[in-house]
Design an enzyme around this catalytic site. Structure first.
Site, short mmCIF file in Angstrom:
data_model
loop_
_atom_site.label_atom_id
_atom_site.label_comp_id
_atom_site.label_asym_id
_atom_site.label_seq_id
_atom_site.Cartn_x
_atom_site.Cartn_y
_atom_site.Cartn_z
N VAL A 1 -45.12 65.52 22.83
CA VAL A 1 -44.70 66.22 23.48
C VAL A 1 -44.19 67.42 23.42
CG1 VAL A 1 -43.87 65.26 25.81
CG2 VAL A 1 -44.76 63.22 25.00
N GLU B 1 -47.40 55.50 11.16
CA GLU B 1 -45.66 55.51 9.84
C GLU B 1 -45.32 56.75 10.64
OE1 GLU B 1 -49.25 56.74 8.22
OE2 GLU B 1 -49.09 54.81 7.25
N ASN C 1 -37.26 60.52 12.03
CA ASN C 1 -37.51 60.68 13.92
C ASN C 1 -36.49 59.68 14.16
OD1 ASN C 1 -38.56 61.62 15.75
ND2 ASN C 1 -40.37 62.15 14.73
N TYR D 1 -40.37 53.61 19.69
CA TYR D 1 -41.78 52.77 18.63
C TYR D 1 -41.01 51.19 19.49
CZ TYR D 1 -44.67 56.02 17.91
OH TYR D 1 -45.62 57.28 17.30
C1 LIG Z 1 -41.41 61.17 20.08
C2 LIG Z 1 -42.00 61.81 21.22
C3 LIG Z 1 -43.47 61.17 21.23
C4 LIG Z 1 -41.29 61.13 22.31
O1 LIG Z 1 -41.32 61.75 23.57
P1 LIG Z 1 -40.53 61.93 25.18
O2 LIG Z 1 -42.13 62.27 25.95
O3 LIG Z 1 -40.01 62.64 25.00
O4 LIG Z 1 -40.43 60.48 25.08
P2 LIG Z 1 -39.86 59.52 26.29
O5 LIG Z 1 -39.46 60.34 27.39
O6 LIG Z 1 -40.98 58.75 27.36
O7 LIG Z 1 -38.61 58.86 25.62
C5 LIG Z 1 -39.11 56.78 26.23
C6 LIG Z 1 -38.13 56.00 25.15
O8 LIG Z 1 -38.29 57.23 23.47
C7 LIG Z 1 -36.81 57.29 22.78
N1 LIG Z 1 -36.23 58.30 23.02
C8 LIG Z 1 -37.06 59.73 23.01
N2 LIG Z 1 -36.50 60.73 23.00
C9 LIG Z 1 -35.04 60.81 22.06
C10 LIG Z 1 -34.40 61.41 21.50
N3 LIG Z 1 -34.23 62.51 21.67
N4 LIG Z 1 -33.11 60.25 21.01
C11 LIG Z 1 -33.50 59.10 20.90
N5 LIG Z 1 -34.60 58.73 21.75
C12 LIG Z 1 -35.24 59.23 22.58
C13 LIG Z 1 -36.18 56.64 24.28
O9 LIG Z 1 -35.86 55.26 23.65
C14 LIG Z 1 -36.89 56.79 25.52
O10 LIG Z 1 -36.20 56.38 26.36
P3 LIG Z 1 -34.97 55.87 27.61
O11 LIG Z 1 -35.26 57.88 27.67
O12 LIG Z 1 -35.12 55.38 28.64
O13 LIG Z 1 -33.51 56.54 26.66
C15 LIG Z 1 -41.75 63.16 21.55
O14 LIG Z 1 -39.66 63.21 20.99
C16 LIG Z 1 -42.45 64.26 20.51
O15 LIG Z 1 -43.32 64.62 20.59
N6 LIG Z 1 -41.83 64.10 19.01
C17 LIG Z 1 -42.21 65.26 18.52
C18 LIG Z 1 -43.24 65.05 17.47
C19 LIG Z 1 -42.85 63.52 17.42
O16 LIG Z 1 -42.29 63.33 15.88
N7 LIG Z 1 -44.69 62.59 17.19
C20 LIG Z 1 -43.73 61.00 16.73
C21 LIG Z 1 -44.54 61.56 15.18
S1 LIG Z 1 -44.77 59.54 14.79
#
Ligand SMILES: CC(C)(COP(=O)(O)OP(=O)(O)OC[C@H]1O[C@@H](n2cnc3c(N)ncnc32)[C@H](O)[C@@H]1OP(=O)(O)O)[C@@H](O)C(=O)NCCC(=O)NCCS
Length: 169
Positions: free
Chosen positions: A88, A120, A125, A132
């Protein structure tokens, strides 16, 4: 399908209702890469994305209007789907886009009759692990030193989500 990338477009504060998930292809690579390069410490090259497209993996994007906010890459293997990438745009993280993408993947996998979803994730992270965990992924394996990291290597957790009818979303 070609989609514009307009980074300056305003994005609604709460995205969950306004996000549309659409299939991506080669023409979306510039928009995909704009996100990949800033969201991942070790981003994939265009070649990797092209290989995924050529291999018939599923690339889907979350859009607000014409703007790509995030994407998923899924590799189907028999009755399992493997989430290879979920990413994202950092400027709109923590606003439900990752959740929308993951729900889409789970839904599509269920509709396609899959048994399970696999992926994975880096041990460190926290954001991804929390996401997840919220969708009932459970640790089923551990890969020592699986990922490159700033100071050497980082371990990976192997997570799996059952998709049997009784399993909750
Ligand atoms: C992981 C990732 C895809 C999450 O996307 P996002 O749009 O920010 O996530 P959402 O807003 O839908 O969050 C959903 C839930 O995820 C968790 N979450 C997301 N970001 C978080 C953070 N920085 N810290 C803790 N929990 C987090 C929470 O449980 C959250 O629910 P809540 O907001 O109701 O507490 C995003 O952080 C990202 O792109 N990271 C970099 C790439 C990556 O690491 N991808 C995963 C590879 S396995």
């Amino acid at each position: 399908m070609s989609h514009e990338s307009e980074p300056l477009l305003a994005v609604p504060e709460l995205l969950s209702d306004s996000v549309r998930i659409l299939g991506l292809d080669e023409q979306d690579l510039p928009a995909i890469q704009r996100i990949e390069q800033v969201a991942h410490l070790y981003p994939w090259s265009d070649r990797v994305f092209n290989d995924c497209i050529r291999s018939g993996y599923f690339l889907d994007g979350a859009f607000s209007g014409p703007r790509l906010l995030g994407f998923s890459v899924v590799m189907p293997i028999l009755d399992e789907w493997h989430v290879l990438n979920l990413c994202v745009d950092p400027s709109v993280q923590r606003r439900g886009v990752g959740r929308s993408l993951l729900e889409f993947v789970i839904d599509q996998a269920k509709q396609s009759g899959m048994d399970s979803l696999w992926l994975e994730v880096r041990v460190g992270n926290t954001a991804a692990r929390q996401l997840y965990a919220a969708y009932a992924f459970e640790q089923v394996g551990f890969r020592k030193g699986y990922y490159p990291a700033k100071n050497g290597r980082e371990d990976a957790l192997v997570l799996m989500r059952e998709l049997k009818p009784a399993a909750a979303l």
